[in-house]
Design a protein around this motif. Structure first.
Motif, PDB file in Angstrom:
ATOM      1  N   PHE A 490     -21.324  40.882 -32.379  1.00 47.57           N
ATOM      2  CA  PHE A 490     -21.695  40.214 -33.816  1.00 47.57           C
ATOM      3  C   PHE A 490     -23.036  41.412 -34.399  1.00 47.57           C
ATOM      4  CE2 PHE A 490     -21.026  36.427 -31.651  1.00 47.57           C
ATOM      5  CZ  PHE A 490     -20.463  35.580 -32.655  1.00 47.57           C
ATOM      6  N   GLN A 491     -22.472  41.510 -35.481  1.00 49.38           N
ATOM      7  CA  GLN A 491     -23.835  41.610 -36.186  1.00 49.38           C
ATOM      8  C   GLN A 491     -25.232  41.255 -36.785  1.00 49.38           C
ATOM      9  OE1 GLN A 491     -25.077  43.185 -39.459  1.00 49.38           O
ATOM     10  NE2 GLN A 491     -25.607  45.526 -39.081  1.00 49.38           N
ATOM     11  N   ARG A 492     -25.707  41.994 -37.120  1.00 50.18           N
ATOM     12  CA  ARG A 492     -27.106  40.490 -37.068  1.00 50.18           C
ATOM     13  C   ARG A 492     -27.580  39.805 -38.623  1.00 50.18           C
ATOM     14  NH1 ARG A 492     -31.671  43.885 -39.745  1.00 50.18           N
ATOM     15  NH2 ARG A 492     -32.963  42.521 -38.264  1.00 50.18           N
ATOM     16  N   VAL A 493     -26.398  39.479 -39.435  1.00 51.63           N
ATOM     17  CA  VAL A 493     -26.306  39.464 -40.210  1.00 51.63           C
ATOM     18  C   VAL A 493     -24.578  39.199 -40.575  1.00 51.63           C
ATOM     19  CG1 VAL A 493     -27.818  40.412 -41.921  1.00 51.63           C
ATOM     20  CG2 VAL A 493     -25.668  41.119 -42.050  1.00 51.63           C
ATOM     21  N   ALA A 494     -24.034  38.336 -39.423  1.00 54.45           N
ATOM     22  CA  ALA A 494     -23.129  37.635 -38.734  1.00 54.45           C
ATOM     23  C   ALA A 494     -22.291  36.928 -40.094  1.00 54.45           C
ATOM     24  CB  ALA A 494     -22.774  37.787 -38.027  1.00 54.45           C
ATOM     25  N   PRO A 495     -22.150  36.528 -40.556  1.00 57.07           N
ATOM     26  CA  PRO A 495     -21.380  35.614 -42.088  1.00 57.07           C
ATOM     27  C   PRO A 495     -21.257  33.618 -41.244  1.00 57.07           C
ATOM     28  CG  PRO A 495     -19.964  36.871 -41.647  1.00 57.07           C
ATOM     29  CD  PRO A 495     -20.608  37.262 -40.674  1.00 57.07           C
ATOM     30  N   ILE A 496     -21.605  33.236 -41.641  1.00 56.17           N
ATOM     31  CA  ILE A 496     -20.493  31.221 -41.357  1.00 56.17           C
ATOM     32  C   ILE A 496     -20.280  31.378 -42.821  1.00 56.17           C
ATOM     33  CG2 ILE A 496     -22.046  29.620 -41.408  1.00 56.17           C
ATOM     34  CD1 ILE A 496     -23.932  30.729 -39.767  1.00 56.17           C
ATOM     35  N   HIS A 497     -19.296  30.565 -42.594  1.00 56.20           N
ATOM     36  CA  HIS A 497     -18.507  29.956 -44.017  1.00 56.20           C
ATOM     37  C   HIS A 497     -18.069  28.975 -43.746  1.00 56.20           C
ATOM     38  CE1 HIS A 497     -16.401  30.075 -47.293  1.00 56.20           C
ATOM     39  NE2 HIS A 497     -14.980  30.037 -47.111  1.00 56.20           N
ATOM     40  N   VAL A 498     -18.270  27.596 -44.459  1.00 62.40           N
ATOM     41  CA  VAL A 498     -17.962  26.434 -44.216  1.00 62.40           C
ATOM     42  C   VAL A 498     -16.943  26.505 -44.700  1.00 62.40           C
ATOM     43  CG1 VAL A 498     -18.750  23.889 -44.688  1.00 62.40           C
ATOM     44  CG2 VAL A 498     -20.248  25.129 -44.287  1.00 62.40           C
ATOM     45  N   SER A 499     -15.952  26.056 -44.884  1.00 65.45           N
ATOM     46  CA  SER A 499     -14.634  25.301 -45.692  1.00 65.45           C
ATOM     47  C   SER A 499     -14.309  24.834 -46.606  1.00 65.45           C
ATOM     48  CB  SER A 499     -13.679  24.680 -44.713  1.00 65.45           C
ATOM     49  OG  SER A 499     -11.959  24.479 -45.293  1.00 65.45           O
ATOM     50  N   PRO A 500     -13.917  25.319 -47.786  1.00 64.04           N
ATOM     51  CA  PRO A 500     -14.190  24.008 -49.378  1.00 64.04           C
ATOM     52  C   PRO A 500     -13.335  23.399 -49.053  1.00 64.04           C
ATOM     53  CG  PRO A 500     -13.026  26.304 -49.566  1.00 64.04           C
ATOM     54  CD  PRO A 500     -13.066  26.313 -47.816  1.00 64.04           C
ATOM     55  N   HIS A 501     -12.611  23.035 -48.210  1.00 65.12           N
ATOM     56  CA  HIS A 501     -11.602  21.417 -47.827  1.00 65.12           C
ATOM     57  C   HIS A 501     -11.978  21.078 -46.552  1.00 65.12           C
ATOM     58  CE1 HIS A 501      -8.602  23.664 -50.154  1.00 65.12           C
ATOM     59  NE2 HIS A 501      -9.139  25.287 -50.140  1.00 65.12           N
ATOM     60  N   ASN A 502     -12.578  21.112 -45.978  1.00 63.66           N
ATOM     61  CA  ASN A 502     -13.435  20.142 -45.108  1.00 63.66           C
ATOM     62  C   ASN A 502     -14.912  20.718 -44.142  1.00 63.66           C
ATOM     63  OD1 ASN A 502     -13.787  19.429 -42.400  1.00 63.66           O
ATOM     64  ND2 ASN A 502     -12.120  19.529 -41.148  1.00 63.66           N
ATOM     65  N   PRO A 503     -15.430  19.965 -44.785  1.00 63.69           N
ATOM     66  CA  PRO A 503     -16.631  20.131 -44.660  1.00 63.69           C
ATOM     67  C   PRO A 503     -17.819  20.545 -43.257  1.00 63.69           C
ATOM     68  CG  PRO A 503     -16.786  17.891 -45.324  1.00 63.69           C
ATOM     69  CD  PRO A 503     -15.496  18.416 -45.506  1.00 63.69           C
ATOM     70  N   ASN A 504     -16.544  19.677 -41.929  1.00 66.49           N
ATOM     71  CA  ASN A 504     -16.779  19.814 -41.054  1.00 66.49           C
ATOM     72  C   ASN A 504     -16.105  21.441 -40.312  1.00 66.49           C
ATOM     73  OD1 ASN A 504     -18.510  17.239 -40.615  1.00 66.49           O
ATOM     74  ND2 ASN A 504     -16.240  16.284 -41.432  1.00 66.49           N
ATOM     75  N   LYS A 505     -15.708  22.305 -40.846  1.00 62.37           N
ATOM     76  CA  LYS A 505     -14.675  22.986 -40.251  1.00 62.37           C
ATOM     77  C   LYS A 505     -15.571  23.869 -40.981  1.00 62.37           C
ATOM     78  CE  LYS A 505     -10.116  25.660 -40.194  1.00 62.37           C
ATOM     79  NZ  LYS A 505      -9.277  25.989 -40.817  1.00 62.37           N
ATOM     80  N   VAL A 506     -16.296  25.276 -40.097  1.00 57.17           N
ATOM     81  CA  VAL A 506     -17.399  26.126 -40.188  1.00 57.17           C
ATOM     82  C   VAL A 506     -16.778  27.644 -39.544  1.00 57.17           C
ATOM     83  CG1 VAL A 506     -18.992  26.422 -39.740  1.00 57.17           C
ATOM     84  CG2 VAL A 506     -19.357  24.568 -40.018  1.00 57.17           C
ATOM     85  N   TYR A 507     -17.068  28.246 -39.883  1.00 57.09           N
ATOM     86  CA  TYR A 507     -16.678  29.480 -39.618  1.00 57.09           C
ATOM     87  C   TYR A 507     -17.641  30.592 -39.572  1.00 57.09           C
ATOM     88  CZ  TYR A 507     -11.900  28.242 -42.351  1.00 57.09           C
ATOM     89  OH  TYR A 507     -10.897  28.079 -42.740  1.00 57.09           O
ATOM     90  N   HIS A 508     -17.814  31.736 -38.015  1.00 58.34           N
ATOM     91  CA  HIS A 508     -18.393  32.551 -37.999  1.00 58.34           C
ATOM     92  C   HIS A 508     -17.708  33.349 -37.494  1.00 58.34           C
ATOM     93  CE1 HIS A 508     -22.306  33.449 -36.692  1.00 58.34           C
ATOM     94  NE2 HIS A 508     -22.304  33.388 -35.021  1.00 58.34           N
ATOM     95  N   THR A 509     -17.840  34.514 -37.765  1.00 57.85           N
ATOM     96  CA  THR A 509     -17.264  35.544 -37.243  1.00 57.85           C
ATOM     97  C   THR A 509     -17.981  36.935 -36.473  1.00 57.85           C
ATOM     98  OG1 THR A 509     -18.120  37.025 -38.817  1.00 57.85           O
ATOM     99  CG2 THR A 509     -16.256  35.492 -38.799  1.00 57.85           C
ATOM    100  N   SER A 510     -17.479  37.565 -35.014  1.00 62.81           N
ATOM    101  CA  SER A 510     -17.844  38.267 -34.307  1.00 62.81           C
ATOM    102  C   SER A 510     -16.805  40.004 -34.165  1.00 62.81           C
ATOM    103  CB  SER A 510     -17.951  38.394 -32.867  1.00 62.81           C
ATOM    104  OG  SER A 510     -16.249  38.236 -32.427  1.00 62.81           O
ATOM    105  N   GLN A 511     -15.807  40.044 -34.067  1.00 61.79           N
ATOM    106  CA  GLN A 511     -14.899  41.192 -34.010  1.00 61.79           C
ATOM    107  C   GLN A 511     -14.042  39.765 -34.875  1.00 61.79           C
ATOM    108  OE1 GLN A 511     -16.175  40.532 -31.139  1.00 61.79           O
ATOM    109  NE2 GLN A 511     -14.609  41.667 -29.567  1.00 61.79           N
TER     110      GLN A 511
END
Length: 1009
Positions: A490-511
């Motif tokens: 995980f980078q310090r500013v690892a992104p978080i993104h909520v699906s525009p189609h489902n507010p309960n679906k949340v993305y988070h990224t490492s590699q």
């Protein structure tokens, strides 16, 4: 959020023929507004004025140069409009004539997000104006020193470019005030000079620290065998490397301090290998050195700190700026921590005439003490926040969210005042979980829930309770590792993104791409490793001396992710080591679709087109690889092919790195690009770009969102900015040869909230209906009419009149109410014009014809309205709505319609009262004239009776006099003008009483005449 009910009756427009100066002028007519936070960001350079103890300067790392003349109670930016970079490395005031100031750009704190310098600037009028005087390629500047008796002789310590080799390193000298420069010390294209100190009693004696400082995205390189302490005794003609008692191994960053109280004593704070790092002291001008302290704070993160300072009246009192601020009274042998308003300290200046007065700099801004550090001026008056990204929520008014550099929490601030507060607009700054890195992403449909990050640690923050639930992917501390050994990078500013189609679906990224459907309680991986993962770049950051493993340099992580807003399951990702991937099936399969570009760059933003699922844009940042070119690419076939939209010759200069690109969601092909030095816009899908400067300061635009027709931005040094109402901007390319255009009007919200104005912002909108119109040239006559849905004229504005005067906005002691500001004047200039109708009827009658029916009348009820723009025979119309504040629960449209009806009735009654007063005044004048010509007891009696009647209408002058009919009517009107409400029974009954009183007075007056 309220619906966007725009009129479909768009004006007829011709195709816009060409861009150039016309577009530049139009863009300049738009104004951005800063919405905070009003809290300082990182400052690495400060200086004061000896003979003006209230005057200080600070240099922010992304916010330019600021000046205070009141001990830090307020600050003014003095570099905007002159400096081509906001990054400041050193400030030097010529104390014998403090009108002369030199500033070296390029901060000496070599973070991964450090902004490059662009030379040295000089002012000869205390910072009112500036000239660039050279050294544009030196990169970061560590020090600027002026000869104490000759302001034309100046030395500059050039660290060099932070991310690559360059020849413009070393020490530069001018003897003609910057007209010409000579390089008087040079080691190599990789070793620069971190600091330069001049002996206070001998300006020919100079001490410098040679430093190999270099950053790569995956590591920090600080130190070499070539670094060290050098001295010149002939003003830089010759140099000797000092060694007696100094470190014998590798030497890194160095900073010096010399006190005028004893110029023989020289301090050197040195990063060094073999446990030799720390504070060295010489009592004989550098001939011999003693290692006096290995306090760990002295060389903590040396690339970022390493700043030592000696008290000008006591050579044994030494200050150290680092993670903590330390002070020593015994020449650096022992140290005690001194509390400053913020940690991560960088610089200090002490007034030699009164050493209890200092200015001190840290990651929270600059602060001033008048009592030797016992108390400090505030940092909540400096609009220099460094923000990593921006997100917005869907409440009204919407909030902006981000990670703020070196803040203990992510933050949110409102786009407009959400409520009334007493402590000023800083009361609106909210903590929203996570920490300085962010992001903070509000949950769609529930802005009380915020998904926040802190250096790869995912949290769910509840604004109602202030608690943050922690659900770290992998639940492992990433600090201190070799990244190749981590399960999840995980980078310090690892992104978080909520699906525009489902507010309960949340993305988070490492590699990998991780997804949760239950707010982080469980995670699943939906991708393979989507990075290049070059083994040669997987290492423990910080070499060859100081280890520094905070996650900031973890390479091969996913840096950007966004799902298409129009095609569920189409997800684009970009990593900080170059690759771009896309999936069209929600992560079941992935394609590597990296543009044909130089390898290794950081994909700072991915932007799926909101108009075409096959279309996307990526913005790639490569300055950390010593490549300052802009890189924005577009694909229209899911990444099979790409087009470079930034050639270096089509609008964005070839040394403006690009951080973000966004496409307008309403108008395909309008692109907004955030670069290291400002905002750019393209009206033709990236074929060409135009700088969008207006009143925006030069600072990195780190992120952009388009929300409710507003352009919302974060910056690395000047906080959040908003460009309101993009509707007219979208129509610019279609104007063609049209003489006049009136653009669609967003619904106007009856929002009564306001906030006290603060110096330097935040800036908030005037409430009302915002109307943009275009004129090819100034109109000979221009008129704007506002009509209601019954086609009745509500308000008229004409050009040539200034903002209406005469409105008393001071607090009324008897009511505690504050008057409403007057409506603004109607603009009339060639280009784009912006006007705000404050949703009010015209004011009442006045005996002065110029003031009659001007000012503010009652607020209109909700409903449909029409704006009619009339100019030189052209008539354009646009319908729009006035709506209730979406948060209102106690009031209906019918209630405010009743309120409007009653307040209009009160306005008409007030006109009757004022006309009666005017008639009495005329009658009184006539009587006084007659009495002057002929003394008459009958006339005197009549005058006495008239005055008695008059003062039943008008409140007599005096202290706390009883309000009479005119003021009682105003009181009733003001009572009904404080909020959206249904009038109470007493309001109707009181109006009846007032009318009865009026009728009696009017009848008596008629009888008296």
């Amino acid at each position: 959020m309220y619906k966007k009910l725009f009129s479909s009756s768009l004006f007829l427009l011709l195709s816009f023929v060409s861009f150039g100066q016309d577009l530049a002028d139009i863009l300049d007519s738009y104004k951005f507004r800063n919405v905070g936070p009003l809290r300082g960001g990182r400052v690495t350079a400060v200086e004061g004025v000896e003979l003006k103890p209230a005057v200080f300067y600070m240099g922010a790392t992304g916010g330019g140069v600021w000046k205070t003349d009141d001990y830090g109670n307020s600050w003014d930016n003095i570099s905007d409009g002159y400096f081509s970079t906001p990054s400041i490395g050193a400030i030097s005031v010529y104390q014998n004539d403090p009108k002369i100031i030199y500033v070296g750009t390029g901060s000496d704190g070599l973070r991964s997000n450090v902004i490059t310098g662009k030379g040295v600037y000089k002012s000869i009028d205390e910072g009112k104006s500036w000239d660039l005087i050279g050294l544009e390629k030196t990169g970061q500047i560590g020090a600027v020193e002026i000869h104490p008796e000759n302001p034309d002789i100046v030395y500059v310590a050039a660290i060099g470019q932070a991310f690559g080799h360059n020849e413009d390193r070393g020490v530069f000298k001018t003897i003609d005030g910057g007209a010409t420069w000579e390089k008087i010390f040079y080691h190599s294209d990789s070793v620069g000079v971190s600091d330069l100190e001049m002996a206070p009693d001998d300006p020919n004696t100079l001490y410098i620290g040679a430093w190999r400082g270099l950053r790569k995205p995956w590591t920090i390189i600080s130190g070499s065998s070539e670094g060290g302490v050098y001295k010149s005794t002939d003003a830089g003609k010759t140099w000797i490397k000092l060694s007696n008692g100094l470190p014998t191994g590798l030497t890194g960053k160095i900073d010096f301090a010399v006190s005028p109280a004893d110029p023989d004593v020289v301090y050197a704070n040195i990063e060094a290998s073999d446990d030799q790092g720390g504070l060295y002291r010489s009592a004989d001008r550098g001939e011999n050195w003693e290692f006096v302290s290995d306090n760990s704070n002295l060389t903590n993160r040396p690339f970022y700190y390493t700043n030592i300072y000696a008290n000008p009246k006591d050579a044994n009192t030494v200050y150290n700026n680092s993670l903590r601020f330390l002070r020593s009274y015994d020449g650096g042998k022992t140290w005690k921590t001194l509390s400053t308003p913020h940690g991560d300290n960088h610089d200090i200046w002490v007034n030699p005439n009164d050493t209890t007065i200092w200015i001190q700099a840290n990651d929270g801004g600059a602060n001033i003490t008048l009592n030797d550090g016992k108390s400090w001026s505030t940092q909540f008056n400096q609009p220099t926040a460094e923000l990593y990204q921006v997100e917005v929520d869907d409440q009204y008014p919407y909030y902006l969210y981000a990670g703020q550099q070196d803040n203990y929490s992510t933050i949110a601030v409102p786009s407009n005042p959400p409520l009334s507060v007493q402590a000023g607009t800083n009361s609106f700054i909210l903590n929203t979980g996570g920490c300085e890195t962010g992001p903070a992403v509000p949950k769609p449909g529930d802005p009380n829930i915020v998904y926040s990050n802190c250096k790869g640690r995912f949290g769910v923050f509840d604004k109602r309770t202030g608690q943050e639930l922690q659900y770290y992917v992998g639940a492992s501390n990433i600090y201190g590792h070799n990244p190749k050994d981590l399960k999840f990078r995980f980078q310090r500013v690892a992104p978080i993104h909520v699906s525009p189609h489902n507010p309960n679906k949340v993305y988070h990224t490492s590699q990998y791409v991780h997804v949760t459907y239950d707010d982080g309680k469980t995670w699943q991986i939906i991708s393979p490793d989507l990075t290049d993962f070059d083994p040669s770049k997987q290492m423990v950051p910080g070499s060859p001396i100081t280890r520094d493993v905070t996650g900031e340099e973890y390479y091969s992580t996913i840096y950007a992710i966004r799902e298409s807003s129009i095609a569920e399951g189409v997800i684009w990702v970009g990593s900080n080591d170059g690759p771009v991937h896309v999936t069209k099936d929600g992560g079941k399969t992935w394609e590597k679709v990296t543009p044909d570009m130089p390898s290794g760059g950081r994909v700072d933003a991915v932007e799926p087109s909101p108009h075409d699922p096959a279309k996307a844009y990526v913005s790639v940042l490569r300055y950390q690889l010593d490549d300052y070119a802009p890189y924005i690419y577009k694909t229209e076939d899911y990444g099979a092919t790409w087009t470079l939209l930034t050639t270096g010759e089509n609008g964005i200069p070839n040394d403006y790195p690009t951080r973000v690109v966004r496409e307008d969601p309403e108008k395909e092909g309008i692109l907004y690009a955030g670069t290291e030095f400002g905002l750019f816009i393209s009206m033709n899908d990236g074929q060409s770009w135009e700088p969008f400067k207006s009143n925006l300061p030069v600072t990195p635009i780190t992120d952009i969102k388009i929300h409710e027709d507003d352009l919302v931005m974060s910056t690395m040094g000047r906080g959040f900015w908003i460009l309101d109402n993009l509707i007219s901007l979208r129509g610019v390319q279609d104007l063609g040869s049209k003489d006049i255009a009136l653009f669609p009007i967003k619904p106007a919200v009856r929002n009564g909230m306001s906030a006290r104005s603060e110096k330097n912002g935040p800036e908030y909108l005037r409430d009302g209906a915002r109307m943009d119109f275009y004129l090819s040239d100034k109109a000979s006559n221009l008129r704007l009419e506002i009509l209601n849905e019954r086609d009745e004229l509500v308000r008229v504005f004409e050009s040539g009149t200034k903002e209406e005067e005469g409105e008393n906005t001071e607090r009324d002691m008897s009511t505690e109410f504050t008057g409403i500001p007057a409506a603004q004047g109607l603009p009339n200039k060639a280009g784009m014009n912006q006007f705000v109708w404050n949703m009010r009827h015209h004011g009442g009658w006045n005996k002065d014809p110029k003031r009659s029916y001007t000012g503010n009348g009652p607020m209109v009820a909700t409903g449909k309205f029409k704006a009619k723009l009339i100019a030189d025979g052209n008539v354009l119309e646009e319908e729009f709505e006035v709506i209730l504040d979406p948060r209102i629960t106690l009031v209906t449209d019918a209630d405010v319609a009743e309120q409007e009806a009653l307040t209009l009735e009160i306005r008409e009654f007030s006109d009757d009262v004022n006309r009666l007063i005017a008639a009495m005044e005329e009658e009184k004048k006539g009587l006084e004239s007659a009495i002057e010509q002929e003394k008459s007891a009958q006339m005197e009696s009549k005058k006495t009776k008239l005055e008695a009647l008059y003062y039943q209408l008008v409140t007599p002058e005096g202290t706390y006099m009883q309000p009479m009919l005119q003021d009682q009517t105003r009181y009733l009107n003001s009572m009904l003008g404080q909020a959206d409400q249904k009038p109470g029974k007493d309001a109707y009954e009181r109006l009846v009483e007032l009318k009865e009183t009026y009728n009696e007075i009017s009848k008596e007056f008629n009888n008296l005449k």
